[in-house]
Scaffold this motif. Sequence first.
Motif, PDB file in Angstrom:
ATOM      1  N   UNK A 194       0.998  -1.524   0.043  1.00 16.61           N
ATOM      2  CA  UNK A 194      -0.284   0.226   0.081  1.00 16.61           C
ATOM      3  C   UNK A 194       0.753   1.184  -0.109  1.00 16.61           C
ATOM      4  N   UNK A 195      -0.085   2.767  -0.496  1.00 12.30           N
ATOM      5  CA  UNK A 195       1.197   3.649  -0.469  1.00 12.30           C
ATOM      6  C   UNK A 195      -0.091   4.498   0.088  1.00 12.30           C
ATOM      7  N   UNK A 196       0.122   5.594   1.136  1.00 11.70           N
ATOM      8  CA  UNK A 196      -0.023   6.841   1.042  1.00 11.70           C
ATOM      9  C   UNK A 196       0.710   8.055   0.457  1.00 11.70           C
ATOM     10  N   UNK A 197      -0.069   8.094  -0.263  1.00 15.51           N
ATOM     11  CA  UNK A 197       0.657   9.182  -1.228  1.00 15.51           C
ATOM     12  C   UNK A 197       0.237  10.471  -0.794  1.00 15.51           C
ATOM     13  N   UNK A 198       1.204  11.939  -0.380  1.00 18.21           N
ATOM     14  CA  UNK A 198       0.384  13.279   0.516  1.00 18.21           C
ATOM     15  C   UNK A 198       0.786  14.024  -0.824  1.00 18.21           C
ATOM     16  N   UNK A 216      -2.406  -1.089  -3.397  1.00 22.06           N
ATOM     17  CA  UNK A 216      -3.987   0.072  -3.356  1.00 22.06           C
ATOM     18  C   UNK A 216      -2.979   1.062  -2.743  1.00 22.06           C
ATOM     19  N   UNK A 217      -3.504   2.334  -3.287  1.00 23.16           N
ATOM     20  CA  UNK A 217      -3.079   3.708  -3.210  1.00 23.16           C
ATOM     21  C   UNK A 217      -3.715   4.216  -2.881  1.00 23.16           C
ATOM     22  N   UNK A 218      -3.975   5.366  -1.581  1.00 27.66           N
ATOM     23  CA  UNK A 218      -5.090   5.950  -1.060  1.00 27.66           C
ATOM     24  C   UNK A 218      -4.259   7.488  -1.276  1.00 27.66           C
ATOM     25  N   UNK A 219      -4.545   8.599  -2.445  1.00 24.11           N
ATOM     26  CA  UNK A 219      -3.736   9.556  -3.468  1.00 24.11           C
ATOM     27  C   UNK A 219      -4.346  11.072  -2.314  1.00 24.11           C
ATOM     28  N   UNK A 220      -3.810  11.083  -1.636  1.00 28.90           N
ATOM     29  CA  UNK A 220      -4.639  12.070  -0.344  1.00 28.90           C
ATOM     30  C   UNK A 220      -3.925  13.496  -1.251  1.00 28.90           C
ATOM     31  N   UNK A 221      -2.959  14.011  -1.353  1.00 30.92           N
ATOM     32  CA  UNK A 221      -2.169  15.607  -1.152  1.00 30.92           C
ATOM     33  C   UNK A 221      -1.397  15.374  -2.648  1.00 30.92           C
ATOM     34  N   UNK A 222      -1.478  16.450  -2.405  1.00 26.65           N
ATOM     35  CA  UNK A 222      -0.580  16.551  -4.426  1.00 26.65           C
ATOM     36  C   UNK A 222       1.087  17.732  -3.867  1.00 26.65           C
ATOM     37  N   UNK A 223       1.445  17.540  -3.099  1.00 29.74           N
ATOM     38  CA  UNK A 223       2.244  19.037  -2.700  1.00 29.74           C
ATOM     39  C   UNK A 223       2.815  19.197  -3.681  1.00 29.74           C
ATOM     40  N   UNK A 224       3.394  17.710  -4.683  1.00 33.09           N
ATOM     41  CA  UNK A 224       4.320  18.081  -5.796  1.00 33.09           C
ATOM     42  C   UNK A 224       4.084  20.091  -6.667  1.00 33.09           C
ATOM     43  N   UNK A 225       2.365  19.661  -6.383  1.00 31.37           N
ATOM     44  CA  UNK A 225       2.264  21.245  -7.423  1.00 31.37           C
ATOM     45  C   UNK A 225       1.905  20.297  -9.456  1.00 31.37           C
ATOM     46  N   UNK A 226       2.554  18.865  -9.734  1.00 28.33           N
ATOM     47  CA  UNK A 226       2.506  19.010 -10.076  1.00 28.33           C
ATOM     48  C   UNK A 226       1.453  18.222 -11.019  1.00 28.33           C
TER      49      UNK A 226
END
Length: 310
Positions: A194-198, A216-226
């Motif tokens: 699993x991945x918790x992605x911020x 499974x990936x839980x995509x939480x955030x977009x800190x990269x702004x990309x």
Amino acid sequence: MRALVHNPDAPHGLCLGQAPDPVPRDDQVLVQVRAISFNLGELKNLAAHPPGHVSGWDAAGIVVKAAADGSGPPAGARVVTFGWTGGWAELRAVDTSELAVVPDSIDLGPASALPVAGVSALQALRGLGPVLGRRVLVTGASGGVGRYAVQLAARAGAHVIAAVGSPERGIGLTGLGAAEVVVGLDNVSEPVHGVIDNVGGPQLSDAVTLLADGGVIQWIGQASDQPTVLDARQRAGHRSWRLESFAVAAPFGPDLAVLVDLLAKGEIDPQVGWRGPWERASEAAHALLSRQVQGKVVLDVTEEHLVSCA
């Protein structure tokens, strides 16, 4: 009442000024706020609100008026609260389903850092399914959500890989339970459950290639702004995997109670990386927005003189 109000001409749009007292509904308590915690999302979204608006998701304080319908805690109870607005003020009207009672042994400052970051990490971890003995990757692990995710995943029995942007950002993560701390994903060679992605962006694309079958990936955030681009590379082989766009679910009350209990037992640490009086709100916002803070920002609601917005 005093409040941090939106002022487009103030540094980071924040000014300590005056706002009308809230009027609670029958299913709300009125809370005298003692501490608030900033989140990146609410700071970035300030410009969407009109001048004078009081934002604020996370706050902790003392109930000064119980709910008229008899739900929730009595006056005098110490509570941590969540709402999509109104937390950055001396008084907050909050739904009784969106709070948890805080024991006297817990400082209200760290307690105020629980709601959005802590509940998001807790719910995202549940979204991965059972993680006991499994490899879990947390990207953006040095941030508020990331640090909670590392702790909660390790406590659930996962082998936690904490990914950060620089060696300095990784300091302290092994003490929170990370089995590995990596800069970027180049050194992650074995599959993860699993991945918790911020972070989002290219790193999220790379994380997909690390998933084991059924991952499974839980995509939480977009800190990269990309932007995130997925291509045939991610579909190679015979793996099945899921990418889920995470959205934290209300009501927060039950999950806040879980986190308060863990905090009281010393089993999680809110990781407050910056704390000061709310007169320094602009300084705190700058530190968080410029990635100078590892963990959470907490502001104490003081009884000192009012600083004019003029």
